[in-house]
Write an enzyme that holds these catalytic residues in place. Structure first.
Site, PDB file in Angstrom:
ATOM      1  N   ASP A 197       0.837  -1.204   0.000  1.00 39.14           N
ATOM      2  CA  ASP A 197       0.000   0.000   0.000  1.00 39.14           C
ATOM      3  C   ASP A 197       0.867   1.246   0.000  1.00 39.14           C
ATOM      4  O   ASP A 197       1.496   1.574   1.009  1.00 39.14           O
ATOM      5  CB  ASP A 197      -0.897  -0.003   1.251  1.00 39.14           C
ATOM      6  N   TYR A 248       3.083   9.836  -0.752  1.00 41.77           N
ATOM      7  CA  TYR A 248       4.158   9.282   0.096  1.00 41.77           C
ATOM      8  C   TYR A 248       5.531   9.512  -0.550  1.00 41.77           C
ATOM      9  O   TYR A 248       6.564   9.314   0.104  1.00 41.77           O
ATOM     10  CB  TYR A 248       3.970   7.774   0.340  1.00 41.77           C
ATOM     11  N   LYS A 270      -2.537   5.721  -4.538  1.00 45.31           N
ATOM     12  CA  LYS A 270      -3.647   6.642  -4.273  1.00 45.31           C
ATOM     13  C   LYS A 270      -3.458   7.976  -4.985  1.00 45.31           C
ATOM     14  O   LYS A 270      -2.322   8.443  -5.143  1.00 45.31           O
ATOM     15  CB  LYS A 270      -3.776   6.900  -2.759  1.00 45.31           C
ATOM     16  N   HIS A 309      -7.459   9.418  -2.344  1.00 39.44           N
ATOM     17  CA  HIS A 309      -6.790   9.409  -1.036  1.00 39.44           C
ATOM     18  C   HIS A 309      -7.572  10.172   0.031  1.00 39.44           C
ATOM     19  O   HIS A 309      -7.639   9.737   1.186  1.00 39.44           O
ATOM     20  CB  HIS A 309      -5.385  10.026  -1.183  1.00 39.44           C
TER      21      HIS A 309
HETATM   22  P1  NAP Z   1       0.921   1.629  11.903  1.00 36.35           P
HETATM   23  O1  NAP Z   1       1.096   0.502  10.940  1.00 36.35           O
HETATM   24  O2  NAP Z   1      -0.253   1.648  12.820  1.00 36.35           O
HETATM   25  O3  NAP Z   1       2.191   1.761  12.840  1.00 36.35           O
HETATM   26  C1  NAP Z   1       3.496   1.814  12.359  1.00 36.35           C
HETATM   27  C2  NAP Z   1       4.403   2.032  13.572  1.00 36.35           C
HETATM   28  O4  NAP Z   1       4.420   0.839  14.383  1.00 36.35           O
HETATM   29  C3  NAP Z   1       5.822   2.308  13.188  1.00 36.35           C
HETATM   30  O5  NAP Z   1       6.329   3.262  14.102  1.00 36.35           O
HETATM   31  C4  NAP Z   1       6.519   0.964  13.368  1.00 36.35           C
HETATM   32  O6  NAP Z   1       7.874   1.160  13.716  1.00 36.35           O
HETATM   33  C5  NAP Z   1       5.764   0.378  14.530  1.00 36.35           C
HETATM   34  N1  NAP Z   1       5.729  -1.097  14.488  1.00 36.35           N
HETATM   35  C6  NAP Z   1       5.357  -1.859  13.433  1.00 36.35           C
HETATM   36  N2  NAP Z   1       5.394  -3.168  13.767  1.00 36.35           N
HETATM   37  C7  NAP Z   1       5.791  -3.236  15.055  1.00 36.35           C
HETATM   38  C8  NAP Z   1       6.016  -4.308  15.942  1.00 36.35           C
HETATM   39  N3  NAP Z   1       5.812  -5.572  15.569  1.00 36.35           N
HETATM   40  N4  NAP Z   1       6.434  -4.017  17.201  1.00 36.35           N
HETATM   41  C9  NAP Z   1       6.624  -2.727  17.600  1.00 36.35           C
HETATM   42  N5  NAP Z   1       6.440  -1.670  16.789  1.00 36.35           N
HETATM   43  C10 NAP Z   1       6.011  -1.918  15.513  1.00 36.35           C
HETATM   44  O7  NAP Z   1       0.941   3.044  11.131  1.00 36.35           O
HETATM   45  P2  NAP Z   1       0.808   3.583   9.656  1.00 36.35           P
HETATM   46  O8  NAP Z   1       2.056   3.343   8.899  1.00 36.35           O
HETATM   47  O9  NAP Z   1       0.340   4.986   9.756  1.00 36.35           O
HETATM   48  O10 NAP Z   1      -0.387   2.730   9.009  1.00 36.35           O
HETATM   49  C11 NAP Z   1      -0.192   1.612   8.200  1.00 36.35           C
HETATM   50  C12 NAP Z   1      -0.377   1.929   6.737  1.00 36.35           C
HETATM   51  O11 NAP Z   1      -1.683   2.458   6.479  1.00 36.35           O
HETATM   52  C13 NAP Z   1       0.538   3.067   6.218  1.00 36.35           C
HETATM   53  O12 NAP Z   1       1.877   2.643   6.090  1.00 36.35           O
HETATM   54  C14 NAP Z   1      -0.151   3.410   4.949  1.00 36.35           C
HETATM   55  O13 NAP Z   1       0.131   2.476   3.931  1.00 36.35           O
HETATM   56  C15 NAP Z   1      -1.602   3.353   5.373  1.00 36.35           C
HETATM   57  N6  NAP Z   1      -2.143   4.671   5.785  1.00 36.35           N
HETATM   58  C16 NAP Z   1      -3.098   5.253   5.018  1.00 36.35           C
HETATM   59  C17 NAP Z   1      -3.623   6.484   5.359  1.00 36.35           C
HETATM   60  C18 NAP Z   1      -4.686   7.111   4.503  1.00 36.35           C
HETATM   61  O14 NAP Z   1      -4.988   8.286   4.677  1.00 36.35           O
HETATM   62  N7  NAP Z   1      -5.270   6.371   3.582  1.00 36.35           N
HETATM   63  C19 NAP Z   1      -3.171   7.154   6.492  1.00 36.35           C
HETATM   64  C20 NAP Z   1      -2.185   6.532   7.276  1.00 36.35           C
HETATM   65  C21 NAP Z   1      -1.690   5.298   6.918  1.00 36.35           C
HETATM   66  P3  NAP Z   1       9.099   0.728  12.747  1.00 36.35           P
HETATM   67  O15 NAP Z   1       8.743   1.110  11.334  1.00 36.35           O
HETATM   68  O16 NAP Z   1      10.230   1.504  13.305  1.00 36.35           O
HETATM   69  O17 NAP Z   1       9.259  -0.760  12.911  1.00 36.35           O
END
Ligand code: NAP
Length: 283
Positions: free
Chosen positions: A44, A49, A74, A107
């Site tokens: 994704d 990004y 997106k 998006h």
């Molecule tokens: P998330 O997946 O909720 O959290 C990522 C955070 O958690 C990072 O700081 C990562 O650190 C940490 N982490 C991951 N696995 C872990 C584990 N097993 N143990 C401890 N810490 C862990 O946040 P997100 O990236 O915002 O959301 C996921 C995806 O959703 C995004 O990457 C994106 O593709 C999508 N998204 C979409 C929108 C939208 O508007 N459509 C908005 C936000 C996000 P490290 O990387 O340092 O391991």
């Protein structure tokens, strides 16, 4: 890997890999490569990004046949028009070095989303996109959008985690056969999710981590989940969730953590809308 079936019959992996905030392109490329090696098939990304090239390079490096991958990108607000969508889509394809994408999302629900959707419907009908959808559409906008357009969105990607479970929105998406995809499954670690005692208790009982419990919790509710990490061991850990099952009691315990709190973006806030319009990703 488990799959969900979208309203057009397309199969989508229920667990994918998110690349938001991977601004170091070498790190992003390596992380996506590691994710594909670990077994992820859904990636994704998004034009905003600024890492589609790195994702494309990782896909090229991997030896997985293109048909087995499910690539999402997106359309950003700046390009939210009929011509803008056509050009932005081609730009994303070029950066990703792909002939088609599996899922293309609006998006944010800002700008001329109806004209952009016309262009996306055409690209979908031409086979350049296998499924089209939206992101961050609140239920009122989503229902209006579904009732106005020829093609009902196949997916709505929204903020979703144990602190914000989106029950009402999910019910409405179900009524319109729109697949729920959650973003920020770990709430990006906010509210001390990775130290949460309730989740830690469930994790301990299953010999799993909090992250694994949270990913599993999404999967057992048929929510597509796309955790992000730049650490290989976490990338692997977050994928290792197909050998255990949360009990009804576990699910009820996590359900009780919901406080319907959005931790990131208030889409109805005029300042948010203005700043999204002001964010430019190209000339
Ligand atoms: P998330 O997946 O909720 O959290 C990522 C955070 O958690 C990072 O700081 C990562 O650190 C940490 N982490 C991951 N696995 C872990 C584990 N097993 N143990 C401890 N810490 C862990 O946040 P997100 O990236 O915002 O959301 C996921 C995806 O959703 C995004 O990457 C994106 O593709 C999508 N998204 C979409 C929108 C939208 O508007 N459509 C908005 C936000 C996000 P490290 O990387 O340092 O391991």
């Amino acid at each position: 890997m488990d799959y969900v079936t979208l309203n057009n019959g397309l199969k989508m992996p229920i667990l994918g890999f998110g690349v938001y905030q991977m601004r170091d392109l070498a790190e992003c490329e390596q992380s996506v490569y590691d994710a594909i090696q670990a077994g992820y098939r859904l990636i994704d990304t998004a034009a905003v990004y600024m890492n589609e090239e790195a994702v494309g390079r990782a896909i090229e490096r991997s030896t997985i046949p293109r048909a087995e991958l499910f690539i999402t990108t997106k359309l950003w607000v700046q390009d939210m028009s009929y011509d803008g969508a056509k050009q932005a889509f081609q730009s994303s394809l070029d950066k990703l070095q792909l002939e088609y994408v599996d899922l293309y999302l609006i998006h944010q629900p800002f700008g001329d989303v109806y004209s952009a959707w016309r262009a996306m419907e055409e690209l979908y009908e031409a086979g350049k996109i296998k499924a089209i959808g939206v992101s961050n559409f609140a239920s009122d906008r989503l229902v209006d959008f579904a009732l106005t357009n020829k093609i009902v969105p196949m997916v709505n990607q929204i903020e979703l985690h144990p602190f914000h479970q989106q029950l009402k929105a999910r019910q409405i998406m179900g009524e319109y056969h729109i697949q729920v995809e959650g973003w920020a499954p770990f709430a990006e670690g906010k509210q001390n999710l990775f130290q949460n005692k309730t989740l830690a208790g469930i994790a301990k009982a299953h010999g799993k981590s909090i992250a694994q419990v949270v990913v599993r919790w999404h999967i057992q509710q048929n929510i597509v989940v796309i955790p992000k990490s730049t650490h290989k061991e976490r990338i692997e850990e977050n994928f290792d969730v197909f050998d255990f099952e949360l009990s009804k009691q576990d699910m009820a315990t996590i359900a009780a953590m919901n406080n319907d709190e959005r931790l990131f973006i208030l889409h109805e806030d005029p300042a948010t809308i203005k700043s999204m319009h002001e964010r430019k990703i190209h000339n």
